[in-house]
Structures are given as C-alpha cells and as structure tokens.
Design an enzyme around this catalytic site. Structure first.
Site, PDB file in Angstrom:
ATOM      1  N   HIS A 219       4.758  -9.945   2.200  1.00 26.37           N
ATOM      2  CA  HIS A 219       3.943 -10.992   2.826  1.00 26.37           C
ATOM      3  C   HIS A 219       3.156 -11.833   1.833  1.00 26.37           C
ATOM      4  O   HIS A 219       2.505 -12.808   2.218  1.00 26.37           O
ATOM      5  CB  HIS A 219       3.037 -10.403   3.924  1.00 26.37           C
TER       6      HIS A 219
ATOM      7  N   SER B 137       5.217  -6.536  -2.408  1.00 25.51           N
ATOM      8  CA  SER B 137       4.994  -6.664  -0.967  1.00 25.51           C
ATOM      9  C   SER B 137       5.504  -8.017  -0.487  1.00 25.51           C
ATOM     10  O   SER B 137       5.269  -9.047  -1.131  1.00 25.51           O
ATOM     11  CB  SER B 137       3.491  -6.524  -0.696  1.00 25.51           C
TER      12      SER B 137
ATOM     13  N   ASN C 233      -5.993  -9.105  -8.152  1.00 21.21           N
ATOM     14  CA  ASN C 233      -5.987  -9.884  -6.909  1.00 21.21           C
ATOM     15  C   ASN C 233      -7.244 -10.721  -6.689  1.00 21.21           C
ATOM     16  O   ASN C 233      -7.246 -11.623  -5.870  1.00 21.21           O
ATOM     17  CB  ASN C 233      -5.781  -8.952  -5.706  1.00 21.21           C
TER      18      ASN C 233
ATOM     19  N   GLN D  35       0.600  -8.837  -6.697  1.00 17.14           N
ATOM     20  CA  GLN D  35       0.161 -10.234  -6.874  1.00 17.14           C
ATOM     21  C   GLN D  35       0.976 -10.988  -7.928  1.00 17.14           C
ATOM     22  O   GLN D  35       0.808 -12.195  -8.080  1.00 17.14           O
ATOM     23  CB  GLN D  35      -1.335 -10.299  -7.233  1.00 17.14           C
TER      24      GLN D  35
ATOM     25  N   CYS E  94     -19.595  -9.804  -1.672  1.00 25.71           N
ATOM     26  CA  CYS E  94     -20.084  -8.551  -1.087  1.00 25.71           C
ATOM     27  C   CYS E  94     -19.143  -8.074   0.009  1.00 25.71           C
ATOM     28  O   CYS E  94     -18.852  -8.814   0.927  1.00 25.71           O
ATOM     29  CB  CYS E  94     -21.453  -8.769  -0.463  1.00 25.71           C
TER      30      CYS E  94
ATOM     31  N   THR F  13       0.844  -1.204   0.000  1.00 26.14           N
ATOM     32  CA  THR F  13       0.000   0.000   0.000  1.00 26.14           C
ATOM     33  C   THR F  13       0.878   1.252   0.000  1.00 26.14           C
ATOM     34  O   THR F  13       0.618   2.217  -0.738  1.00 26.14           O
ATOM     35  CB  THR F  13      -0.905  -0.020   1.256  1.00 26.14           C
TER      36      THR F  13
ATOM     37  N   THR G  97      13.241   5.301   9.998  1.00 19.89           N
ATOM     38  CA  THR G  97      14.270   4.275  10.198  1.00 19.89           C
ATOM     39  C   THR G  97      13.796   2.975   9.569  1.00 19.89           C
ATOM     40  O   THR G  97      12.672   2.535   9.806  1.00 19.89           O
ATOM     41  CB  THR G  97      14.526   4.072  11.712  1.00 19.89           C
TER      42      THR G  97
END
Ligand code: PLP
Length: 357
Positions: free
Chosen positions: A202, A200, A150, A180, A325, A71, A238
C-alpha cells in the site's frame, strides 16, 4: 482542488492494481492450494505475481514470500531469525528509530531475555558505521535496520551493517525494513547485502493488507504463523489473492529501475519546488539534505503540528503529524536527531508519490 501529500502513510491504489484485485475476486477466485482447474488458475496467478515481484527485486521467485502486510514481514523476519539462531547467541542490534513493527518485537525479545542494542542516530537521522562496528559482536544473531526512515526520509548505511557482521564473524542475519524505500530507491537486496527485506504494497499504489519478505536463498528462518504450510511453510494461511494480484500490478506499474530513477529525479524537483514556494514563510527542514526526496519533514515555529494539519485538511491539503506528539510522547526520531522540543511540536511530514503532480 485536493492535494494528497501523505503518501508515506498510504497511497491511492492504481487503476491496474484495482483491476487486478477485482479480477482475483471475480474470475480467478480459487484457492491456490486446491488441486483442480479452478485452484490451478489461482496458483498460476499467485506464481506469476511472485515472479513479477522477484524480477523487480532482481531476485529468484523462490526468494519471495507473500505476507499480510509490512508489519507481518518484519515480525516474521525478526522472530523467524531469532527462533532459528537462538542457540548461536543472545545479542540483537537495531536502531533507536525503527518503525513500531520492528521496535515492538524488539521489546518482546528483550522481555524474553535477549540483549537488544539500539543504536542512536545523528542529526541527519543516520546511524554511525563505527557504532555498528562496535555493537556487532560474535554472539549477535540479528541486525535489523530500516532502509529509509518513515518520518524524515534518512537513508541508513546497510552496507556498513553487512561489513560489521562479516568482521565480527557473527552468525547474524541482516534484516532490512524496506517498506519506505521499496519501489523508490533503485537498489536490490543483493546490492544492499541483506538476507531479509520487508516491503508493503500500500506504499506503492497497491492494496492494503499484503506485503512481501525477501529471504535470500539458503537462509533459514522459522515461521511464527503455523497452519496449512502455504508460502513454503513460512507464512501459513490461504494466500490473499486479491491483494497479492493487486500488489503485482502495482509493481508492474513501477516498471524497472530506470523508471524508479526517473521518478526519484521528478520527486526531487517537486520537493525543491515546494520548498521554493514556501519562500517568505519561516520554516525549518527537519529531514536531512540527502534524505529520500519522497519524505519532507519540516517545522513552522509557533504553529502546533495539529493546528497546521487540521487547517490544511480543511483546505483539501493532506499531510501528516505522525512525527509529532503521539499519545503524549514526542517523536522518538526527531528527539533522537537532537531537534529542540518546540521544533518537534510544530513538525509536519509531507510525503510525495511518483504520481504527485
Ligand atoms: N515499516 C515502515 C518503515 C513503515 O513506514 C510502515 C508503515 O507505515 C510499516 C513498516 C508497516 O507496514 P504495514 O502498514 O504494511 O504493516
């Protein structure tokens, strides 16, 4: 037996990522900016981590910036480009199926007066190259398009975006949310023709809370997080060394593009075998045929997504309904693909990893 099939949400950190993160907290715990031996050791770990990431991307170390997550990388790429190029134009081109970490910054820029064009996708979850060619004009300053969607795994035509920018003689930078696709598709930023690429940790068995932004050499963007000037001034704060070291270890586990290619073949086999075993069940695949095999979106008509997810969870099988949804709204991606509401209401996302058996 448990079966974790929600790897597009997050992956289990690998043993080597955990060990590298632990080492950065117990042995090499200094501040990389500190000018003494303890700091030097941390700085050496930071730079070797950067080198690992750069080598994997077949890029230069000076083109890799560590951030706080995917993000963060997307926000830095988008706001950083717009800040640097705001005098050159007012138009931004993106797609209607981006992750919220791209879509929400776009909404903010719209509020600020930018002309944001969101290209629709077809039944395969893909943008039409002709639409790109028409949308990119000479006052376009940014094109932001994801590599892999994604929710359904569709792969976007990045090279058509590059061609559109060149043809329009636009000053635009091309940003790709590669979260992704990173580590799953054997493609380099250079081959994709992008100026900026987000990833990313993770999603590839690294720790949460660390991402990277590839910034093509010679490309100027401006920071939005101001402070001590770390990461070449682009992302102050940092550096999160435990996460960065774990990220580098996870990239190391990926090996090279040969392994990425092998994993792709293996995961294709897993996906096909899963579909075969669903024989006799009335299901419809929502992912396009040429989707990244790591993501399989399907619907079982008549069974609401949440019911299926919860029932599978009770049996130790974990899938996601992120595509259905959310907050009372149907998935934008599936809606954009022209999928009927009843089918969307029974959609689940099954997502594999290279370690899925
Ligand atoms: N972009 C895409 C396509 C994603 O799937 C995700 C996470 O699901 C992100 C960005 C955000 O990454 P992070 O969770 O590291 O902020």
């Amino acid at each position: 037996m448990e079966c974790y099939l929600d790897n597009s949400a997050t992956t289990r950190p690998s043993d080597s990522a955990v060990a590298a993160s632990a080492r950065a907290m117990t042995e090499v715990w200094g501040n990389p900016s500190a000018l003494h031996r303890i700091g030097d050791e941390a700085n050496a770990l930071l730079e070797s981590s950067r080198k690992t990431a750069a080598k994997f991307l077949r890029a230069g170390s000076s083109e890799v910036y560590f951030t706080g997550c995917g993000t963060d990388s997307n926000n830095l790429a988008i706001f950083g480009t717009v800040r640097a190029l705001r005098r050159r134009g007012n138009r931004i081109v993106t797609t209607a199926v981006e992750h919220p970490s791209v879509e929400e910054p776009m909404k903010r820029l719209e509020e600020d007066g930018y002309d944001v064009v969101r290209l629709p996708v077809d039944g395969n979850g893909c943008v039409d190259p002709d639409d790109l060619a028409k949308a990119v004009t000479k006052d376009t300053i940014l094109v932001s398009m994801m590599l892999v969607n994604n929710e359904v795994g569709s792969i976007m035509p990045l090279s058509a975006a590059r061609t559109a920018i060149r043809r329009a003689k636009a000053p635009a930078l091309l940003h790709c949310d590669g979260v992704q696709g990173f580590g799953k598709l054997p493609v380099t930023p250079k081959e994709l023709g992008v100026d900026l690429l987000s990833a990313s940790a993770h999603k590839i068995h690294g720790p949460k809370g660390v991402g990277l932004l590839y910034v093509k050499s010679g490309t100027r963007i401006l920071p939005y997080l101001l402070g001590g000037g770390q990461e070449g001034g682009l992302r102050s704060g940092t550096e999160g060394m435990p996460a960065i070291a774990g990220f580098a270890a996870a990239i190391g586990d990926l090996g090279d593009f040969g392994t990425v290619e092998k994993n792709l073949q293996r995961v294709t086999g897993l996906r096909d075998s899963l579909l075969q075993q669903l024989n006799g069940i009335d299901y419809t695949v929502n992912s396009p045929e040429n989707a990244l095999p790591y993501i399989l979106n399907l619907s079982i008509p008549g069974i609401p997504s949440e019911v299926l997810r919860n029932s599978l969870s009770e049996k130790g099988v974990y899938v996601s309904t992120g595509s259905a949804c959310s907050k009372g709204h149907r998935s934008t991606v599936l809606t954009q693909m022209g999928i009927a509401p009843e089918r969307i209401d029974s959609a689940i996302r099954i997502s594999f990893s290279a370690t899925t058996t």
